[in-house]
Motif scaffolding. Structure first.
Motif, PDB file in Angstrom:
ATOM      1  N   ILE A  48      73.407 -10.271  36.547  1.00 15.79           N
ATOM      2  CA  ILE A  48      74.326  -9.880  37.617  1.00 15.79           C
ATOM      3  C   ILE A  48      73.753 -10.340  38.945  1.00 15.79           C
ATOM      4  O   ILE A  48      72.658  -9.918  39.339  1.00 15.79           O
ATOM      5  CB  ILE A  48      74.563  -8.357  37.625  1.00 15.79           C
ATOM      6  N   ALA A  49      74.512 -11.175  39.639  1.00 14.06           N
ATOM      7  CA  ALA A  49      74.110 -11.649  40.968  1.00 14.06           C
ATOM      8  C   ALA A  49      74.216 -10.503  41.968  1.00 14.06           C
ATOM      9  O   ALA A  49      75.033  -9.590  41.818  1.00 14.06           O
ATOM     10  CB  ALA A  49      75.010 -12.804  41.407  1.00 14.06           C
ATOM     11  N   LYS A  50      73.383 -10.569  42.982  1.00 18.29           N
ATOM     12  CA  LYS A  50      73.389  -9.553  44.032  1.00 18.29           C
ATOM     13  C   LYS A  50      74.758  -9.458  44.707  1.00 18.29           C
ATOM     14  O   LYS A  50      75.233  -8.370  45.033  1.00 18.29           O
ATOM     15  CB  LYS A  50      72.300  -9.883  45.054  1.00 18.29           C
ATOM     16  N   SER A  51      75.413 -10.597  44.907  1.00 20.40           N
ATOM     17  CA  SER A  51      76.735 -10.596  45.527  1.00 20.40           C
ATOM     18  C   SER A  51      77.757  -9.864  44.654  1.00 20.40           C
ATOM     19  O   SER A  51      78.631  -9.151  45.159  1.00 20.40           O
ATOM     20  CB  SER A  51      77.199 -12.022  45.816  1.00 20.40           C
ATOM     21  N   GLU A  94      64.127  -5.846  44.924  1.00 21.28           N
ATOM     22  CA  GLU A  94      64.834  -5.569  46.179  1.00 21.28           C
ATOM     23  C   GLU A  94      65.936  -4.535  45.955  1.00 21.28           C
ATOM     24  O   GLU A  94      66.122  -3.632  46.771  1.00 21.28           O
ATOM     25  CB  GLU A  94      65.451  -6.851  46.746  1.00 21.28           C
ATOM     26  N   ILE A  95      66.655  -4.670  44.860  1.00 18.53           N
ATOM     27  CA  ILE A  95      67.721  -3.723  44.543  1.00 18.53           C
ATOM     28  C   ILE A  95      67.127  -2.337  44.285  1.00 18.53           C
ATOM     29  O   ILE A  95      67.659  -1.326  44.752  1.00 18.53           O
ATOM     30  CB  ILE A  95      68.560  -4.189  43.337  1.00 18.53           C
ATOM     31  N   ALA A  96      66.009  -2.278  43.577  1.00 23.93           N
ATOM     32  CA  ALA A  96      65.351  -0.999  43.319  1.00 23.93           C
ATOM     33  C   ALA A  96      64.926  -0.341  44.628  1.00 23.93           C
ATOM     34  O   ALA A  96      65.099   0.871  44.811  1.00 23.93           O
ATOM     35  CB  ALA A  96      64.153  -1.196  42.397  1.00 23.93           C
ATOM     36  N   LEU A 106      69.642  -4.951  53.884  1.00 25.68           N
ATOM     37  CA  LEU A 106      68.373  -4.738  54.581  1.00 25.68           C
ATOM     38  C   LEU A 106      67.191  -5.215  53.747  1.00 25.68           C
ATOM     39  O   LEU A 106      66.307  -5.922  54.242  1.00 25.68           O
ATOM     40  CB  LEU A 106      68.230  -3.252  54.911  1.00 25.68           C
ATOM     41  N   MET A 107      67.179  -4.876  52.476  1.00 23.78           N
ATOM     42  CA  MET A 107      66.052  -5.232  51.618  1.00 23.78           C
ATOM     43  C   MET A 107      66.086  -6.695  51.180  1.00 23.78           C
ATOM     44  O   MET A 107      65.109  -7.199  50.656  1.00 23.78           O
ATOM     45  CB  MET A 107      66.007  -4.316  50.391  1.00 23.78           C
ATOM     46  N   SER A 108      67.186  -7.379  51.440  1.00 22.15           N
ATOM     47  CA  SER A 108      67.310  -8.786  51.058  1.00 22.15           C
ATOM     48  C   SER A 108      66.767  -9.746  52.106  1.00 22.15           C
ATOM     49  O   SER A 108      66.715 -10.952  51.866  1.00 22.15           O
ATOM     50  CB  SER A 108      68.787  -9.124  50.782  1.00 22.15           C
ATOM     51  N   ARG A 109      66.364  -9.216  53.232  1.00 22.52           N
ATOM     52  CA  ARG A 109      65.855 -10.113  54.277  1.00 22.52           C
ATOM     53  C   ARG A 109      64.512 -10.696  53.837  1.00 22.52           C
ATOM     54  O   ARG A 109      63.752 -10.049  53.101  1.00 22.52           O
ATOM     55  CB  ARG A 109      65.726  -9.377  55.599  1.00 22.52           C
ATOM     56  N   PRO A 110      64.214 -11.907  54.275  1.00 28.67           N
ATOM     57  CA  PRO A 110      62.925 -12.512  53.921  1.00 28.67           C
ATOM     58  C   PRO A 110      61.752 -11.697  54.489  1.00 28.67           C
ATOM     59  O   PRO A 110      61.876 -11.079  55.554  1.00 28.67           O
ATOM     60  CB  PRO A 110      62.981 -13.895  54.580  1.00 28.67           C
TER      61      PRO A 110
END
Length: 98
Positions: A5-8, A48-50, A68-72
């Motif tokens: 499952i993609a994040k999008s 990141e999802i966790a 927020l957690m997906s930022r580099p």
């Protein structure tokens, strides 16, 4: 077999659960947590999802937390959403500004 499952797609699931099915924030977090626990499901950027789920359990909107957690690493997150910034800072998230 496994399902990836993609994040999008996960963000669309979050939107659908709230907007179409009327889930409350806590119910969405619970549904995503259960999805994450399935052996046959692989999520893009699982860690990141966790982390986003943990922030959502602390009161942040799950979709906001995923963004927020997906930022580099090492970058600052900026938002016009004052509530998001205040909640993130309250939860100890660094490098969040208005």
């Amino acid at each position: 077999g496994k399902v990836w499952i993609a994040k999008s797609v996960l963000l669309e699931v979050v939107w659908g659960l709230r907007s179409v099915y009327g889930f409350e924030g806590e119910q969405v977090v619970e549904a995503v947590s259960r999805l994450m626990g399935l052996r046959t499901v692989e999520l893009e950027d699982f860690d990141e999802i966790a982390s986003a789920v943990e922030l959502a359990k602390g009161g942040l909107d799950l979709a906001d937390a995923i963004h927020l957690m997906s930022r580099p690493a090492g970058t600052e997150f900026m938002s016009f959403d004052q509530k998001l910034v205040k909640r993130a800072k309250k939860l100890g998230v660094a490098a969040v500004e208005e």
